[in-house]
Design a protein around this motif. Structure first.
Motif, PDB file in Angstrom:
ATOM      1  N   SER A 184      37.024  35.928  39.300  1.00 42.62           N
ATOM      2  CA  SER A 184      38.464  36.150  39.207  1.00 42.62           C
ATOM      3  C   SER A 184      38.713  37.514  38.565  1.00 42.62           C
ATOM      4  CB  SER A 184      39.113  35.031  38.377  1.00 42.62           C
ATOM      5  OG  SER A 184      40.504  35.234  38.275  1.00 42.62           O
ATOM      6  N   THR A 229      46.335  38.743  40.145  1.00 40.46           N
ATOM      7  CA  THR A 229      44.981  38.186  40.109  1.00 40.46           C
ATOM      8  C   THR A 229      44.508  37.868  41.519  1.00 40.46           C
ATOM      9  OG1 THR A 229      45.329  37.225  37.913  1.00 40.46           O
ATOM     10  CG2 THR A 229      43.533  36.318  39.222  1.00 40.46           C
ATOM     11  N   THR A 242      32.375  32.392  42.478  1.00 38.75           N
ATOM     12  CA  THR A 242      33.431  33.376  42.715  1.00 38.75           C
ATOM     13  C   THR A 242      33.769  34.077  41.406  1.00 38.75           C
ATOM     14  OG1 THR A 242      35.181  31.739  42.339  1.00 38.75           O
ATOM     15  CG2 THR A 242      34.412  32.045  44.616  1.00 38.75           C
ATOM     16  N   THR A 257      41.669  40.439  37.403  1.00 37.73           N
ATOM     17  CA  THR A 257      43.080  40.553  37.043  1.00 37.73           C
ATOM     18  C   THR A 257      43.398  41.964  36.569  1.00 37.73           C
ATOM     19  OG1 THR A 257      43.146  38.226  36.365  1.00 37.73           O
ATOM     20  CG2 THR A 257      44.921  39.631  35.574  1.00 37.73           C
ATOM     21  N   VAL A 303      40.690  36.580  43.791  1.00 39.20           N
ATOM     22  CA  VAL A 303      39.371  35.947  43.666  1.00 39.20           C
ATOM     23  C   VAL A 303      38.423  36.598  44.664  1.00 39.20           C
ATOM     24  CG1 VAL A 303      38.071  33.811  43.928  1.00 39.20           C
ATOM     25  CG2 VAL A 303      40.330  33.768  42.845  1.00 39.20           C
ATOM     26  N   GLY A 357      37.697  40.327  34.256  1.00 30.93           N
ATOM     27  CA  GLY A 357      36.782  40.251  35.392  1.00 30.93           C
ATOM     28  C   GLY A 357      35.827  41.417  35.547  1.00 30.93           C
TER      29      GLY A 357
END
Length: 532
Positions: A328, A375, A326, A330, A377, A316
């Motif tokens: 993501s 993770t 969006t 992690t 978002v 990300g």
């Protein structure tokens, strides 16, 4: 009575003496044979039994070595049986020696070090910054306790199984798994093991294991003993001579430049830091480390678990999204051996110049999964445009601030302008709610409404006579409708008796109109029979 020579009584006496003497001679011979058997054959039988037991114990220590490798690789619990004693053959007329029971134990702790290395990625380098990294380990040692044979102990270290040297004579039972090309594998042993019995049942428990290696390179520190070229140096506790390591165990490994004896029970294995060509490119090593507990199967585990230490951004970072999309993000939390940690808490915070750039879900804290990953978002606000920084911190990590934090950068751009979409309406049902004796006519209207932009502001119903299109009979106000889901319900009243020159109008027209904030509208019309 006196017997004379030649008489029958004399003959019987002589014959009896011969029988007794013969029995004595036979018994003496049997005793002599048994003594010879006990002196020669029994020790050889014992030695044969002990030799077979020792060979079996060697095989068991090889199996233990393989089980250590398997557990370190898979992370699953393992086990092994090591025959440390011997069973002598049954001999009813010859006593056996006392039980030949050996011992199986973990050695005194030694220290494995890796020096001259730094993490290749920025997050790993925050934790592994070139300083010497040290870890404690043990060796599993089987020491025979035979009565006849004098044989050396057998050792398993986690990267090699062998018989302890006798006058520098080493019998290698397996190849080494420590250095293979650019791969370094270190298996550390821990626990409390010291037992003596004929057979020992062992459990091999994973304390810290992982599937993915960590990339390291030489830190570039000048080594005065190597013509100014950087090295990664492994220091191992070992009783195997340095020349055996260099000429046998590590023979053919092109990245090994030298093995030296430190004189304190350790050796240094020097790995080249750069390639030998003119480009002198850094050699990237894949390091895997694991920690295992070795114990009797009946005992409880005592080795402490690995603590979360640092985290790395794995996906990300550097994302570029539109304001309608969006991102993501992690991270992975790792322990001091660079293996994933389950259940560690990570906090994420988004910031940007000019205010709150959007939302992060879930919040406030996220726990890592079984692979150490957490993770979230990031969902930008509709009117945000610019660069967002998302900071992640492992609040339960024991490393310093730089090691337990990392950051993501996300670029948010406005999306293309979309055409405004008008609403729509469809009348689905109309029924009369007034009775025949009522002074006015009342109707209930149901219609379905589609509002694609979500900005509906007005729903209006009109009741009119076809003969007087320019003069509506009645119009309800916008507060008189009920909207449930996509359906609206409106109440209409006919007051035509007071304003309409045709008081008995048989047909009414009902029109429902919807309008949104952009001024876009739509309508639907139906008729009802006012006489029926």
């Amino acid at each position: 009575m006196i017997s004379f020579p030649g008489s029958s009584t004399s003959v019987e006496f002589d014959r009896g003496q011969a029988v007794v003497l013969g029995a004595i001679l036979v018994f003496a011979l049997a005793v002599a044979m048994l003594a010879l058997y006990q002196l020669n054959a029994v020790p050889q039988q014992d030695r044969n039994a002990e030799f077979d037991a020792y060979q079996g114990a060697n095989v068991d220590m090889i199996e233990l070595h393989n089980e250590l490798l398997r557990t370190a690789r898979t992370g699953g619990e393992g086990g092994a049986n090591v025959k440390t004693g011997v069973s002598y053959p049954f001999r009813p007329l010859s006593p056996n020696p006392p039980p030949g029971t050996g011992s199986l134990r973990l050695s005194a702790p030694g220290t494995v070090t890796v020096s001259g290395a730094v993490g290749q990625s920025a997050d790993v380098a925050d934790f592994w910054d070139g300083a010497t990294v040290s870890h404690e380990t043990h060796r599993a040692v089987f020491t025979p306790g035979y009565n006849r044979l004098d044989v050396p102990p057998v050792v398993s270290t986690g990267y090699l199984a062998y018989r302890q040297p006798e006058e520098n004579d080493v019998v290698l039972l397996t190849g080494q798994s420590l250095v293979r090309q650019n791969r370094i594998s270190l298996i550390l042993l821990d626990g409390e093991l010291a037992t003596a019995s004929e057979t020992v049942a062992l459990s091999v428990d994973p304390v810290s294991t992982g599937q993915e290696p960590v990339a390291i390179v030489a830190s570039g520190a000048v080594d005065p003993d190597n013509d100014g070229r950087p090295n990664v140096v492994l220091t191992l506790p070992t009783d195997i001579p340095a020349d055996v390591w260099e000429t046998e165990l590590l023979a053919g490994e092109e990245n090994v430049e030298a093995v030296t004896d430190n004189g304190d029970g350790t050796v240094d294995i020097r790995l080249r830091g750069v390639t030998d060509d003119a480009a002198a490119r850094p050699v990237v090593y894949e390091l895997r480390m694991a920690k295992l507990e070795l114990r009797k199967r009946a005992d409880q585990a005592v080795a402490p678990g690995a603590a979360p230490t640092y985290l790395v951004a794995t996906a990300g970072d550097g994302a570029s999204i539109l304001d309608s999309q969006t991102a993501s993000l992690t991270v992975q939390v790792r322990d001091e051996l660079h293996n994933p940690v389950t259940g560690a808490e990570v906090n994420f915070q988004a910031s940007a110049s000019g205010g709150d750039p959007g939302d992060i879900t879930p919040q406030p804290n996220v726990r890592t999964d079984q692979d150490g990953f957490a993770t979230v978002v990031f969902d930008p606000d509709e009117d945000f445009e610019g660069t967002v920084t998302v900071d992640a911190e492992c609040e339960s990590c024991v490393g310093d601030l730089a090691a337990r934090t990392t950051s993501f950068t996300v670029q948010v751009s406005p999306g293309p302008e979309t055409a405004e979409r008008p609403p729509s309406v469809e009348i689905v049902d109309v029924w009369r709610t007034s009775g025949p004796d009522d002074e006015v006519d009342r109707y209930t209207v149901q219609a379905t409404v589609d509002d694609p932009d979500g900005n509906l502001v007005d729903v209006t119903a009109r009741l009119a006579s076809p003969e007087i299109q320019q003069n509506p009979v009645d119009q309800d106000d916008t507060t008189s409708f009920d909207k449930s889901g996509d359906t609206v319900t409106l109440e209409l009243v006919d007051r035509s008796n007071s304003i309409n020159p045709f008081p008995d109008t048989p047909i009414f027209t009902i029109r429902v109109t919807v309008q949104d904030e952009a001024g876009l509208f739509a309508s639907d019309t139906t008729t009802v029979n006012n006489v029926e």
